[in-house]
Design an enzyme around this catalytic site. Structure first.
Site, PDB file in Angstrom:
ATOM      1  N   CYS A 114       0.838  -1.206   0.000  1.00  0.00           N
ATOM      2  CA  CYS A 114       0.000   0.000   0.000  1.00  0.00           C
ATOM      3  C   CYS A 114       0.871   1.253   0.000  1.00  0.00           C
ATOM      4  O   CYS A 114       1.881   1.315   0.700  1.00  0.00           O
ATOM      5  CB  CYS A 114      -0.906   0.025   1.235  1.00  0.00           C
ATOM      6  SG  CYS A 114      -2.398  -0.946   1.059  1.00  0.00           S
ATOM      7  N   MET A 150      -8.166   0.098   0.695  1.00  0.00           N
ATOM      8  CA  MET A 150      -7.517  -0.667   1.757  1.00  0.00           C
ATOM      9  C   MET A 150      -7.601   0.057   3.093  1.00  0.00           C
ATOM     10  O   MET A 150      -7.730  -0.574   4.150  1.00  0.00           O
ATOM     11  CB  MET A 150      -6.055  -0.955   1.398  1.00  0.00           C
ATOM     12  CG  MET A 150      -5.882  -1.926   0.251  1.00  0.00           C
ATOM     13  SD  MET A 150      -6.804  -3.467   0.442  1.00  0.00           S
ATOM     14  CE  MET A 150      -6.161  -4.076   1.991  1.00  0.00           C
ATOM     15  N   ASP A 165     -11.929  -6.781  21.545  1.00  0.00           N
ATOM     16  CA  ASP A 165     -10.985  -6.594  22.647  1.00  0.00           C
ATOM     17  C   ASP A 165     -11.660  -5.979  23.872  1.00  0.00           C
ATOM     18  O   ASP A 165     -11.390  -6.391  25.009  1.00  0.00           O
ATOM     19  CB  ASP A 165      -9.834  -5.697  22.196  1.00  0.00           C
ATOM     20  CG  ASP A 165      -8.867  -5.408  23.333  1.00  0.00           C
ATOM     21  OD1 ASP A 165      -8.230  -6.353  23.826  1.00  0.00           O
ATOM     22  OD2 ASP A 165      -8.765  -4.234  23.741  1.00  0.00           O
TER      23      ASP A 165
END
Length: 199
Positions: A114, A150, A165
């Site tokens: 990227c 992306m 999390d």
């Protein structure tokens, strides 16, 4: 074809070992235009199969947008805990939004090929779409020579991981699914709009 692909694999073992993953599909897909097909090649591989960063130097700067999503599924009681702000670690959705924004800005450090791009805006929308599912939508914009897809996918994925999390002490079998590009605009390849964007 697959036979040529296997020959390439056998002649370039170091490439596949260093890549750290296996290719089960052909390295490139190429249909002759004379047969009504399209010529398609993976631009991140050169003619020998070596990985490379695409040269975008000659491309024009255009306005680009991308929208991606992720979905995380959990027990109804876990989602109620989030919505009632009772999670042990604090405001789950607020933390996930910040994580998504931070991740978008770090995409070029996480995805090897990227390009670093000047992101102009990042929006992370998080909502409960049922009593067990949370849908995350990332919307990003930039004016650059390459797309921002992306970054949008990384933002949506990381936001979902952050929800996990924040809640894993309560539930460890949450499932992240449906990470996908919903739409993108700008660039020489034109716009893309997924027909079924719903979770």
């Amino acid at each position: 074809d697959c036979r040529k692909n296997e020959v390439f694999r056998q002649s370039h073992p170091a490439f596949f070992e260093k890549a750290g993953f296996f290719f089960f599909m052909p390295i490139w897909y190429n249909k002759s235009k004379s047969n009504g097909g399209e010529s398609m090649e993976l631009t991140h591989l050169d003619e020998t199969g070596a990985a490379r960063m695409v040269d975008v130097g000659e491309k024009a700067v255009t306005r680009r947008t991308a929208c991606a999503q992720s979905v995380i599924t959990m027990k109804p009681e876990t989602l109620r805990m989030i919505c009632e702000d009772r999670a042990p670690k604090g405001d789950v959705f607020a933390c996930a939004r910040i994580a998504g924004i931070m991740a978008a800005k770090k995409t070029s450090e996480l995805i090897p090929m990227c390009h670093p791009i000047p992101i102009e805006s990042v929006k992370i929308d998080i909502e409960a779409v049922s009593d067990t599912q949370v849908r995350i939508i990332s919307t990003l914009r930039c004016s650059h020579k390459t797309g921002i897809e992306m970054e949008a996918l990384t933002a949506a994925s990381t936001a979902a991981l952050t929800v996990y999390d924040m809640c894993k002490a309560v539930q460890k079998d949450m499932v992240i699914t449906d990470v996908r590009l919903i739409e993108k605009t700008g660039g020489v390849h034109g716009d893309f709009h997924r027909e079924e964007a719903e979770a």
